[in-house]
Design a protein around this motif. Structure first.
Motif, mmCIF file in Angstrom:
data_model
loop_
_atom_site.group_PDB
_atom_site.id
_atom_site.type_symbol
_atom_site.label_atom_id
_atom_site.label_comp_id
_atom_site.label_asym_id
_atom_site.label_seq_id
_atom_site.Cartn_x
_atom_site.Cartn_y
_atom_site.Cartn_z
ATOM 1 N N LEU A 181 35.537 35.349 46.958
ATOM 2 C CA LEU A 181 35.564 34.150 46.720
ATOM 3 C C LEU A 181 34.218 33.835 45.780
ATOM 4 C CD1 LEU A 181 37.742 32.706 49.407
ATOM 5 C CD2 LEU A 181 38.325 32.938 47.273
ATOM 6 N N THR A 182 33.246 34.202 46.597
ATOM 7 C CA THR A 182 31.919 33.953 46.159
ATOM 8 C C THR A 182 31.686 34.414 44.824
ATOM 9 O OG1 THR A 182 31.086 33.750 48.447
ATOM 10 C CG2 THR A 182 29.426 34.354 46.677
ATOM 11 N N SER A 183 32.116 35.669 44.606
ATOM 12 C CA SER A 183 31.923 36.332 43.231
ATOM 13 C C SER A 183 32.685 35.646 42.229
ATOM 14 C CB SER A 183 32.298 37.821 43.530
ATOM 15 O OG SER A 183 32.223 38.516 42.237
ATOM 16 N N LEU A 184 34.028 35.301 42.518
ATOM 17 C CA LEU A 184 34.844 34.720 41.808
ATOM 18 C C LEU A 184 34.246 33.479 41.218
ATOM 19 C CD1 LEU A 184 38.241 35.390 43.175
ATOM 20 C CD2 LEU A 184 37.477 36.454 40.903
ATOM 21 N N GLN A 185 33.695 32.610 42.237
ATOM 22 C CA GLN A 185 32.927 31.263 41.758
ATOM 23 C C GLN A 185 31.964 31.524 40.901
ATOM 24 O OE1 GLN A 185 32.416 29.599 45.675
ATOM 25 N NE2 GLN A 185 34.129 28.257 45.631
ATOM 26 N N ALA A 186 31.087 32.593 41.067
ATOM 27 C CA ALA A 186 29.981 32.921 40.099
ATOM 28 C C ALA A 186 30.430 33.276 38.921
ATOM 29 C CB ALA A 186 29.276 34.043 40.852
ATOM 30 N N LYS A 191 40.087 31.200 37.274
ATOM 31 C CA LYS A 191 40.601 29.886 37.889
ATOM 32 C C LYS A 191 41.885 29.964 38.700
ATOM 33 C CE LYS A 191 41.507 25.076 36.798
ATOM 34 N NZ LYS A 191 41.293 24.010 35.813
ATOM 35 N N ALA A 192 42.774 30.820 38.300
ATOM 36 C CA ALA A 192 44.083 31.026 38.960
ATOM 37 C C ALA A 192 43.872 31.682 40.240
ATOM 38 C CB ALA A 192 45.033 31.785 37.842
ATOM 39 N N LYS A 193 42.954 32.749 40.181
ATOM 40 C CA LYS A 193 42.591 33.681 41.351
ATOM 41 C C LYS A 193 41.839 32.612 42.430
ATOM 42 C CE LYS A 193 41.995 38.079 39.070
ATOM 43 N NZ LYS A 193 41.195 39.064 38.842
ATOM 44 N N LEU A 194 41.410 31.348 41.930
ATOM 45 C CA LEU A 194 40.720 30.496 42.731
ATOM 46 C C LEU A 194 41.685 29.473 43.198
ATOM 47 C CD1 LEU A 194 37.092 30.644 41.365
ATOM 48 C CD2 LEU A 194 37.872 31.343 43.499
ATOM 49 N N ASP A 195 42.877 29.708 43.065
ATOM 50 C CA ASP A 195 43.953 28.511 43.339
ATOM 51 C C ASP A 195 43.864 27.320 42.535
ATOM 52 O OD1 ASP A 195 44.960 30.153 45.290
ATOM 53 O OD2 ASP A 195 43.844 29.194 46.851
ATOM 54 N N GLY A 196 43.517 27.483 41.304
ATOM 55 C CA GLY A 196 43.145 26.381 40.317
ATOM 56 C C GLY A 196 42.028 25.479 40.610
ATOM 57 N N GLU A 197 41.330 25.660 41.785
ATOM 58 C CA GLU A 197 40.218 24.686 41.963
ATOM 59 C C GLU A 197 39.287 25.594 42.502
ATOM 60 O OE1 GLU A 197 40.258 21.401 42.039
ATOM 61 O OE2 GLU A 197 42.388 21.243 41.615
ATOM 62 N N PRO A 198 38.134 26.037 41.330
ATOM 63 C CA PRO A 198 37.032 26.921 41.489
ATOM 64 C C PRO A 198 36.029 26.284 42.257
ATOM 65 C CG PRO A 198 37.184 26.079 39.171
ATOM 66 C CD PRO A 198 38.364 25.414 39.649
ATOM 67 N N SER A 225 37.471 27.191 52.829
ATOM 68 C CA SER A 225 38.714 26.917 53.578
ATOM 69 C C SER A 225 39.893 26.305 52.904
ATOM 70 C CB SER A 225 38.318 25.870 54.991
ATOM 71 O OG SER A 225 37.671 24.835 54.179
ATOM 72 N N SER A 226 39.566 26.139 51.619
ATOM 73 C CA SER A 226 40.622 25.493 50.755
ATOM 74 C C SER A 226 41.366 26.460 50.496
ATOM 75 C CB SER A 226 40.028 24.532 49.823
ATOM 76 O OG SER A 226 39.108 23.368 50.418
ATOM 77 N N TYR A 227 41.039 27.690 50.142
ATOM 78 C CA TYR A 227 41.842 28.864 49.545
ATOM 79 C C TYR A 227 42.629 29.458 50.299
ATOM 80 C CZ TYR A 227 38.075 28.070 45.948
ATOM 81 O OH TYR A 227 37.248 27.724 45.099
ATOM 82 N N ALA A 228 43.752 29.859 49.865
ATOM 83 C CA ALA A 228 44.874 30.540 50.581
ATOM 84 C C ALA A 228 44.336 31.895 51.256
ATOM 85 C CB ALA A 228 45.972 30.834 49.630
ATOM 86 N N ASP A 229 43.872 32.779 50.362
ATOM 87 C CA ASP A 229 43.412 34.049 51.024
ATOM 88 C C ASP A 229 42.469 33.803 51.942
ATOM 89 O OD1 ASP A 229 44.918 35.169 48.961
ATOM 90 O OD2 ASP A 229 43.165 35.709 47.787
#
Length: 334
Positions: free
Chosen positions: A98-103, A168-175, A180-184
């Motif tokens: 998730l950290t990598s995806l956000q970056a 953005k889709a991998k981050l549930d649309g909320e990057p 704690s907000s992400y499904a994974d």
């Protein structure tokens, strides 16, 4: 005393007093109902096993009095510890992803903005060259090169936008959300919490104060869902009296009751009715007493009546036990 007087007393007074005694006795029968089909009850809990494991430590003995929360036994934790470590590693991996995806999302956002500026510049440059070509001698190749550069910039912008949307889709649309907000992350955290929960379940504790029974032995292997032990409360006793269907017609909640126990002859406990079963005992059996063939025999049905026992110091002197036989008498009216 003359014989006539004795005869009068014998035929008048004796029947009179006998009649009064019979009346009082029958009146007492009409104002109370009794049954010997009664038993002592108390809260009890059967502790079930949550994990397949073997018993490595037994800390109490059979029929020992225990307190709520006291450790009874311990199960082998090795597999559960490994499972917790596995789930912890999975959670760390999810957080890193998730950290990598956000970056990557932030980087791709900057890239999209850059390509947007290039498209705007290419469009402006193309318009300027087209305008100059009308009044100045500018080679057509320069205009064509500008058109090509604009098309390349627009294509790069389109690709960058698609990549940004994918991230953005991998981050549930909320990057920009917390982990704690992400499904994974929530799934991985729930799996870790469940693993820790099962690890804690290898330490078996008493859920209530009372007497422990049916303990396993050291080294026994316990399956998931298997009963480990039973705790019988040593306080808060009540009596379950099973009255015939004819006897319960006058029984109401709140009526006083007198109870004796076969264990303590001559000792009487006071109590009161706190509940009546909504159905007969047979309705709760696996095969209810309903016969439709020609060999039907009528059997009187019984209904359970719950009688609470009043607090009394005699419980310390005459302790009760679940399942003891009792005789209950309910006073129908004062």
């Amino acid at each position: 005393m003359s014989r006539s007087v004795l005869r009068f007393l014998f035929f008048v007074f004796i029947p009179f007093f006998a009649g009064i005694a019979i009346y009082i006795y029958l009146r007492g029968l009409d104002h109370s109902v009794s049954t010997e089909n009664a038993y002592v009850k108390a809260d009890h809990v059967t502790i079930s096993n949550y994990v397949e494991s073997s018993v490595v430590e037994v800390l109490v003995r059979e029929y020992q009095t225990v307190d709520a929360g006291q450790v009874l036994l311990r199960l082998d934790q090795s597999m559960q510890i490994l499972n917790v470590k596995k789930k912890q590693s999975n959670l760390v991996e999810i957080k890193a992803t998730l950290t990598s995806l956000q970056a990557n999302y932030r980087e791709k956002e900057a890239e999209v903005e850059l390509y947007r500026e290039r498209v705007a510049y290419a469009d402006q440059e193309l318009k300027r060259l087209v305008s100059l070509s009308r009044t100045h001698n500018i080679a057509q190749s320069a205009v064509d090169a500008s058109v090509h550069e604009k098309n390349r910039s627009e294509l790069a912008l389109t690709i960058a936008k698609e990549q940004l949307a994918s991230i953005k889709a991998k981050l549930d649309g909320e990057p920009g959300q917390a982990f704690s907000s992400y499904a994974d992350y929530r799934q991985a955290k729930a799996e870790l919490d469940h693993a820790v929960y099962l690890l804690n379940k290898t330490v078996i504790k008493a859920p209530l104060s009372g007497v422990v029974a049916n303990l396993p032995s050291l080294g026994d292997f316990l399956d998931e869902g298997e009963a480990i032990a039973t705790i019988f409360s040593n306080s808060g006793f009540w009596v379950e009296a099973n009255y015939t269907e004819k006897a319960i017609s006058g029984i109401r909640v709140g009526q006083k009751a007198l109870v004796t126990f076969d264990l303590y002859p001559g000792k009487e406990w006071k109590g009161s009715v706190v509940g009546l079963s909504p159905a007969t005992k047979s309705e709760f059996s696996l095969f209810p007493a309903q016969n439709t063939d020609g060999r039907w025999i009528k059997v009187a049905q019984r209904v359970s009546v719950l009688i609470s026992l009043d607090d009394d110091d005699r419980y310390n002197i005459f302790p009760l036990k679940t399942g003891l036989s009792a005789t209950s008498t309910i006073i129908l009216s004062e």
